[in-house]
Every structure is written in C-alpha cells, then in structure tokens.
Write a protein that holds these residues in place. Structure first.
Motif, short mmCIF file in Angstrom:
data_model
loop_
_atom_site.label_atom_id
_atom_site.label_comp_id
_atom_site.label_asym_id
_atom_site.label_seq_id
_atom_site.Cartn_x
_atom_site.Cartn_y
_atom_site.Cartn_z
N GLU A 49 49.62 85.34 117.98
CA GLU A 49 49.72 86.37 119.03
C GLU A 49 48.77 87.55 118.80
O GLU A 49 49.13 88.70 119.05
N THR A 50 47.56 87.26 118.35
CA THR A 50 46.59 88.33 118.11
C THR A 50 45.90 88.79 119.39
O THR A 50 45.19 89.79 119.38
N GLY A 51 46.10 88.06 120.47
CA GLY A 51 45.41 88.38 121.72
C GLY A 51 44.07 87.67 121.80
O GLY A 51 43.35 87.81 122.79
N ASN A 52 43.73 86.93 120.79
CA ASN A 52 42.50 86.16 120.76
C ASN A 52 42.87 84.73 120.36
O ASN A 52 43.06 84.44 119.18
N PRO A 53 42.96 83.82 121.34
CA PRO A 53 43.39 82.46 121.04
C PRO A 53 42.54 81.77 119.98
O PRO A 53 43.03 80.94 119.23
N ARG A 54 41.26 82.15 119.88
CA ARG A 54 40.41 81.53 118.86
C ARG A 54 40.74 82.03 117.46
O ARG A 54 40.37 81.41 116.48
N ALA A 55 41.42 83.18 117.35
CA ALA A 55 41.78 83.72 116.04
C ALA A 55 43.16 83.25 115.58
O ALA A 55 43.46 83.32 114.40
N ASP A 56 43.99 82.79 116.51
CA ASP A 56 45.33 82.34 116.15
C ASP A 56 45.25 80.96 115.50
O ASP A 56 44.51 80.10 115.94
N GLY A 57 46.04 80.77 114.46
CA GLY A 57 46.08 79.48 113.79
C GLY A 57 46.20 79.65 112.29
O GLY A 57 46.48 80.73 111.78
N THR A 58 45.96 78.54 111.58
CA THR A 58 46.03 78.54 110.13
C THR A 58 44.66 78.21 109.57
O THR A 58 44.02 77.26 110.01
N TYR A 59 44.23 79.04 108.61
CA TYR A 59 42.91 78.90 108.01
C TYR A 59 43.02 78.91 106.50
O TYR A 59 43.88 79.59 105.94
N GLU A 60 42.14 78.18 105.86
CA GLU A 60 42.04 78.18 104.41
C GLU A 60 40.85 79.05 104.02
O GLU A 60 39.84 79.06 104.72
N LEU A 61 40.98 79.77 102.91
CA LEU A 61 39.90 80.60 102.41
C LEU A 61 39.81 80.42 100.91
O LEU A 61 40.81 80.52 100.20
N THR A 62 38.60 80.13 100.43
CA THR A 62 38.35 80.07 99.00
C THR A 62 37.22 81.03 98.68
O THR A 62 36.22 81.08 99.40
N CYS A 63 37.42 81.81 97.63
CA CYS A 63 36.40 82.76 97.18
C CYS A 63 36.14 82.46 95.71
O CYS A 63 37.08 82.43 94.92
N GLY A 64 34.88 82.23 95.38
CA GLY A 64 34.53 81.93 94.00
C GLY A 64 34.79 83.10 93.09
O GLY A 64 34.66 84.26 93.48
N ALA A 65 35.14 82.80 91.87
CA ALA A 65 35.45 83.84 90.88
C ALA A 65 34.16 84.48 90.40
O ALA A 65 33.51 83.99 89.49
N GLY A 66 33.77 85.56 91.06
CA GLY A 66 32.63 86.34 90.63
C GLY A 66 31.27 85.75 90.97
O GLY A 66 30.25 86.32 90.64
N ASN A 67 31.23 84.60 91.62
CA ASN A 67 29.93 84.01 91.90
C ASN A 67 29.50 84.14 93.36
O ASN A 67 28.48 83.60 93.76
N GLY A 68 30.29 84.84 94.16
CA GLY A 68 29.89 85.13 95.54
C GLY A 68 30.03 83.99 96.52
O GLY A 68 29.59 84.10 97.65
N THR A 69 30.63 82.88 96.11
CA THR A 69 30.79 81.77 97.04
C THR A 69 32.01 81.98 97.91
O THR A 69 33.00 82.59 97.49
N ALA A 70 31.92 81.50 99.13
CA ALA A 70 33.03 81.59 100.07
C ALA A 70 33.10 80.27 100.82
O ALA A 70 32.07 79.67 101.14
N GLY A 71 34.31 79.81 101.08
CA GLY A 71 34.44 78.55 101.79
C GLY A 71 35.79 78.43 102.45
O GLY A 71 36.58 79.37 102.50
N GLY A 72 36.04 77.25 102.96
CA GLY A 72 37.28 76.97 103.66
C GLY A 72 37.05 77.02 105.16
O GLY A 72 35.92 77.14 105.64
N SER A 73 38.13 76.94 105.90
CA SER A 73 38.04 76.90 107.37
C SER A 73 38.14 78.29 108.01
O SER A 73 38.09 78.38 109.24
N HIS A 74 38.27 79.34 107.23
CA HIS A 74 38.36 80.69 107.78
C HIS A 74 37.07 81.01 108.55
O HIS A 74 35.97 80.78 108.04
N PRO A 75 37.18 81.53 109.79
CA PRO A 75 35.99 81.76 110.61
C PRO A 75 35.03 82.82 110.05
O PRO A 75 33.86 82.83 110.40
#
Length: 171
Positions: A62-88
């Motif tokens: 219910e954020t008011g943005n249907p594209r933002a609603d849902g479930t996302y995974e986020l991975t952030c590397g430990a100190g190496n600046g990597t980012a991944g997952g399904s988070h937009p």
C-alpha cells in the motif's frame, strides 16, 4: 519574612551540596570509562558457511506505487561495495545501509515508546524487513501512522520506497 526565605534557601543549598559531596567519587576511586553502546542488540550471528554481508528481505504494501509493492531480496557485500538481489534500487539501498553503519546507528530500531510524535497520518503503507545486517538478526516493522514513524520510514529510503499518498513532498 525575608529573613525566613534567606535562611530556607541557605539551608536547602547546604543540604544539596552535602548530598553531592557524599555522592562524589573519592580521590582513590578509579576513574570510570563510559560504557560502550552496542550498535545493535546481541543476536545470533550468521550461520557458518553462509556468505558474508547483509541479506535482507523487504516486503512493502500500500505504498501508492504498485511497482514498489511486493517482496524483494537485498544482498550487500561486506565492505566490497557489491549489491544484488531483486530489490529495484539495490546499490542505493546498500549505500544507505552503509551510511548507517558508518554513523553507528541502528536503522531498524523501533520508535521509543515514550517519544513525542506529531499526530499526522502518512498513508496506509506498511513494510517488514527481515534477515541479517552486520551479523545481527533483523525483524522490523514499519508504517506511516505518525510523525515519528514517517521519519523512520523516510530515513530508510531507498531501502523502503518513497510513498505516493500522505506525503507532502509528492502532493
């Protein structure tokens, strides 16, 4: 009358100084260092064999943005600046979490129960974040039911999406 006020004030001041002197540490007492404050409450560490870094599941509704609603995974590397997952906005979300770590702040801490919050409603948006951040277990709920909760939500943007209703910035 004036004499009674002066004597009462002097007696009160003397009693206060005596109480402070009694509570003051003696010269032979070792100085006390300030107690360190933990970044997060102690919790289970990541399981052995799991990849290092942050792993979070973000669920929004219910954020008011249907594209933002849902479930996302986020991975952030430990100190190496990597980012991944399904988070937009994975890279920006990891950068924001890194800022909290640098500032030694817990972005998942709930609002204190005795906090004075403005009574405004920021819309029906809700979010839940679970997983691991800096080796600590995370299970945090977010909404926009008052000024404190709105500020808490906005502090985590872009990990949490900008909402489209009840937000004065977007109309």
């Amino acid at each position: 009358m004036l004499r009674r006020l002066v004597l009462t004030a002097a007696a009160t001041a003397t009693a206060s100084l005596a109480a402070l002197a009694a509570a003051a540490p003696t010269a032979d007492a070792a100085p006390r260092a300030p107690l360190p404050l933990p970044l997060l409450e102690a919790g289970p560490r990541e399981q052995a064999g799991s990849a290092p870094g942050d792993r979070l599941t973000v669920t929004t509704a219910e954020t008011g943005n249907p594209r933002a609603d849902g479930t996302y995974e986020l991975t952030c590397g430990a100190g190496n600046g990597t980012a991944g997952g399904s988070h937009p906005e994975a890279r920006a979300a990891c950068e924001r979490l890194a800022e909290f770590a640098t500032e030694r702040q817990d972005p998942f801490r709930p609002v204190d129960g005795d906090a004075m919050c403005t009574m405004q409603h920021g819309g029906p948006a809700t979010a839940r974040i679970t997983g691991t951040w800096h080796g600590q277990r995370v299970d945090a709920a977010f909404d926009r039911t008052n000024g404190c909760e709105i500020r808490r939500w906005e502090a985590l943007e872009p990990l949490l999406p900008t909402t489209r209703h009840g937000d004065a910035r977007t109309g």
